[in-house]
Design an enzyme around this catalytic site. Structure first.
Site, PDB file in Angstrom:
ATOM      1  N   GLU A  53       0.841  -1.212   0.000  1.00  0.00           N
ATOM      2  CA  GLU A  53       0.000   0.000   0.000  1.00  0.00           C
ATOM      3  C   GLU A  53       0.869   1.252   0.000  1.00  0.00           C
ATOM      4  OE1 GLU A  53      -0.012  -2.579   1.986  1.00  0.00           O
ATOM      5  OE2 GLU A  53      -1.867  -2.804   3.097  1.00  0.00           O
ATOM      6  N   CYS A 103      -2.525  -3.789   7.168  1.00  0.00           N
ATOM      7  CA  CYS A 103      -2.189  -4.132   8.550  1.00  0.00           C
ATOM      8  C   CYS A 103      -2.611  -3.012   9.495  1.00  0.00           C
ATOM      9  CB  CYS A 103      -0.703  -4.444   8.693  1.00  0.00           C
ATOM     10  SG  CYS A 103       0.377  -3.068   8.316  1.00  0.00           S
ATOM     11  N   ALA A 179      14.112 -25.253 -14.572  1.00  0.00           N
ATOM     12  CA  ALA A 179      14.196 -24.457 -15.803  1.00  0.00           C
ATOM     13  C   ALA A 179      14.241 -25.403 -16.997  1.00  0.00           C
ATOM     14  CB  ALA A 179      15.448 -23.589 -15.774  1.00  0.00           C
ATOM     15  N   THR A 216      23.145 -33.691  -9.179  1.00  0.00           N
ATOM     16  CA  THR A 216      23.435 -32.381  -9.780  1.00  0.00           C
ATOM     17  C   THR A 216      24.773 -31.847  -9.274  1.00  0.00           C
ATOM     18  OG1 THR A 216      21.076 -31.963  -9.761  1.00  0.00           O
ATOM     19  CG2 THR A 216      22.474 -30.078 -10.204  1.00  0.00           C
ATOM     20  N   ARG A 227      25.445 -14.470  -6.846  1.00  0.00           N
ATOM     21  CA  ARG A 227      26.283 -13.435  -7.473  1.00  0.00           C
ATOM     22  C   ARG A 227      25.497 -12.449  -8.329  1.00  0.00           C
ATOM     23  NH1 ARG A 227      26.690 -18.225  -9.293  1.00  0.00           N
ATOM     24  NH2 ARG A 227      26.456 -18.732 -11.505  1.00  0.00           N
TER      25      ARG A 227
HETATM   26  C1  AOF Z   1       0.114  -5.119   4.642  1.00  0.00           C
HETATM   27  N1  AOF Z   1       0.714  -4.910   3.451  1.00  0.00           N
HETATM   28  O1  AOF Z   1       2.265  -5.369   1.916  1.00  0.00           O
HETATM   29  C2  AOF Z   1       2.168  -6.742   3.811  1.00  0.00           C
HETATM   30  C3  AOF Z   1       1.486  -7.006   5.022  1.00  0.00           C
HETATM   31  O2  AOF Z   1       6.868  -6.388  10.120  1.00  0.00           O
HETATM   32  P1  AOF Z   1       5.977  -5.718   9.112  1.00  0.00           P
HETATM   33  O3  AOF Z   1       5.588  -4.332   9.516  1.00  0.00           O
HETATM   34  O4  AOF Z   1       6.534  -5.775   7.723  1.00  0.00           O
HETATM   35  O5  AOF Z   1       4.587  -6.536   9.107  1.00  0.00           O
HETATM   36  C4  AOF Z   1       4.529  -7.853   8.625  1.00  0.00           C
HETATM   37  C5  AOF Z   1       3.116  -8.383   8.724  1.00  0.00           C
HETATM   38  O6  AOF Z   1       2.208  -7.520   8.047  1.00  0.00           O
HETATM   39  C6  AOF Z   1       2.977  -9.751   8.045  1.00  0.00           C
HETATM   40  O7  AOF Z   1       3.147 -10.816   8.945  1.00  0.00           O
HETATM   41  C7  AOF Z   1       1.553  -9.708   7.504  1.00  0.00           C
HETATM   42  O8  AOF Z   1       0.613 -10.068   8.482  1.00  0.00           O
HETATM   43  C8  AOF Z   1       1.393  -8.248   7.154  1.00  0.00           C
HETATM   44  N2  AOF Z   1       1.867  -8.038   5.785  1.00  0.00           N
HETATM   45  N3  AOF Z   1       0.462  -6.192   5.378  1.00  0.00           N
HETATM   46  O9  AOF Z   1      -0.734  -4.338   5.053  1.00  0.00           O
HETATM   47  C9  AOF Z   1       1.727  -5.654   3.004  1.00  0.00           C
HETATM   48  N4  AOF Z   1       3.228  -7.507   3.405  1.00  0.00           N
HETATM   49 ZN    ZN Z   2       0.901  -2.933   6.173  1.00  0.00          ZN
END
Ligand code: AOF
Ligand code: ZN
Length: 332
Positions: A53, A103, A179, A216, A227
């Site tokens: 966001e 979040c 691949a 492999t 790298r």
């Molecule tokens: C969002 N947008 O793009 C993502 C979210 O430690 P932080 O602040 O990076 O928070 C990680 C947590 O936030 C992760 O465990 C998940 O619940 C949420 N990820 N939330 O609003 C995002 N990647």
């Molecule tokens: Zn967030």
């Protein structure tokens, strides 16, 4: 407004960073202005970096204001603070699409729901709820301040995007990467484009373990470092039932800062990347979670993968010259 269309843009953006965000989920976001015009499409790229966001709002802000001072900024805290200070009323009436509920917690970065609220967004369109109880609650928070929340747009696709996150939180997620060329051959030197190999090196940099078959190791004598991306080289597990047959003069043993183990089974925790050929794939058919195919637009004679496993396609996209296809075994 065609909600599924914009959500699919957000999904496509997120898939480009699928797994690279480990241990965070892959998330995509899109911002439209108050007239419904597209301002930005973005994704979460790495744990500790700004959430999807915030990166989308950063780019939308530059479009709306002409102020380029935040372009390319990847510091989450600075972005949150600067956007709150500078955006004024630019986002009043705007709409944000997010594949995952924004979040509501302060983790390594400040809460996205707080930023959306502070900037005066009119509407948030959300694919699915956050299964992480520490971060969830954004939907309620947005609704409580009168933002229109539309939930469940492209819900199944958004849940699919989130599946590795759900799995590694519960223990382990195993990706098998292969691949191949158009005619299915997998041997005889480099196959995929530099862009694909750089992407894989980034994945090696975040994975807890890189797993490779003893065969492999013997035939390719690979270095298995990062790298092309400059990341820390991964710890390696060589799958072998007979420990003593692995030749320890192979270069991968001498990469500094890395641990190498020889084991007869996959590691049990975290994000596990398996790089191997058809024989290893066959032996792990019942075990891996997802298969990622890089298909290079080339033909060459050689050995191919002749499996007949039933697979479900999850997503496909272009990377450099190649096509990437994310698949899941039907048993999974
Ligand atoms: C969002 N947008 O793009 C993502 C979210 O430690 P932080 O602040 O990076 O928070 C990680 C947590 O936030 C992760 O465990 C998940 O619940 C949420 N990820 N939330 O609003 C995002 N990647
Ligand atoms: Zn967030």
């Amino acid at each position: 407004m065609d909600h599924p269309f914009y959500m699919r843009l957000a999904l496509d953006a997120a898939w480009r960073f699928q797994l690279l965000t480990y241990p965070n989920p892959a998330v995509g976001a899109v911002v439209l202005d108050k007239h419904g015009a597209l301002l930005a499409v973005s994704a979460h790229e790495r744990a500790g970096g700004p959430h999807a966001e915030v990166r989308a709002v950063r780019d939308a802000y530059a479009r709306l204001s002409g102020d380029e001072s935040l372009n390319g900024c990847e510091e989450a805290l600075r972005l949150h603070e600067a956007l709150r200070q500078k955006a004024g009323r630019l986002f009043e009436g705007a709409t944000i699409y997010v594949t995952l509920e924004p979040c509501a917690h302060t983790g390594r970065t400040p809460p996205c729901a707080g930023l959306i609220e502070a900037l005066g967004f009119k509407r948030a369109v959300i694919g699915t709820r956050d299964p992480n109880p520490q971060a969830a609650g954004g939907i309620e928070r947005l609704k409580a301040v009168g933002i229109e929340v539309i939930e469940g747009v492209e819900k199944e696709a958004c849940e699919r995007l989130l599946e590795p996150f759900v799995r590694w939180r519960a223990g382990r997620f195993v990706l098998f990467k292969l691949a191949q060329r158009l005619n299915g051959t997998v041997d005889g030197g480099t196959i995929s484009s530099e862009a694909s190999r750089r992407w894989v090196h980034r994945l090696r940099g975040v994975a807890d373990r890189l797993v490779i078959g003893a065969r492999t190791v013997r035939t390719d004598r690979p270095l298995l470092d990062c790298r092309l991306s400059g990341d820390r080289p991964p710890n390696v597990t060589i799958l072998s039932r007979r420990r003593e047959t692995v030749d320890r003069s192979i270069p991968l043993f001498f990469v500094p800062g890395r641990e190498v183990e020889i084991a007869d089974r996959l590691p049990e925790k975290g994000l596990i990347l398996v790089e191997g050929g058809p024989a290893l794939l066959k032996s792990l058919e019942e075990t891996y979670d997802w298969l990622l195919l890089f298909i290079a637009p080339r033909l060459k004679e050689g050995l191919g993968y002749n499996g007949t496993q039933e697979l479900i396609k999850l997503h496909q996209s272009a990377l450099g010259e190649d096509i990437t296809v994310w698949l899941k075994a039907k048993h999974g």
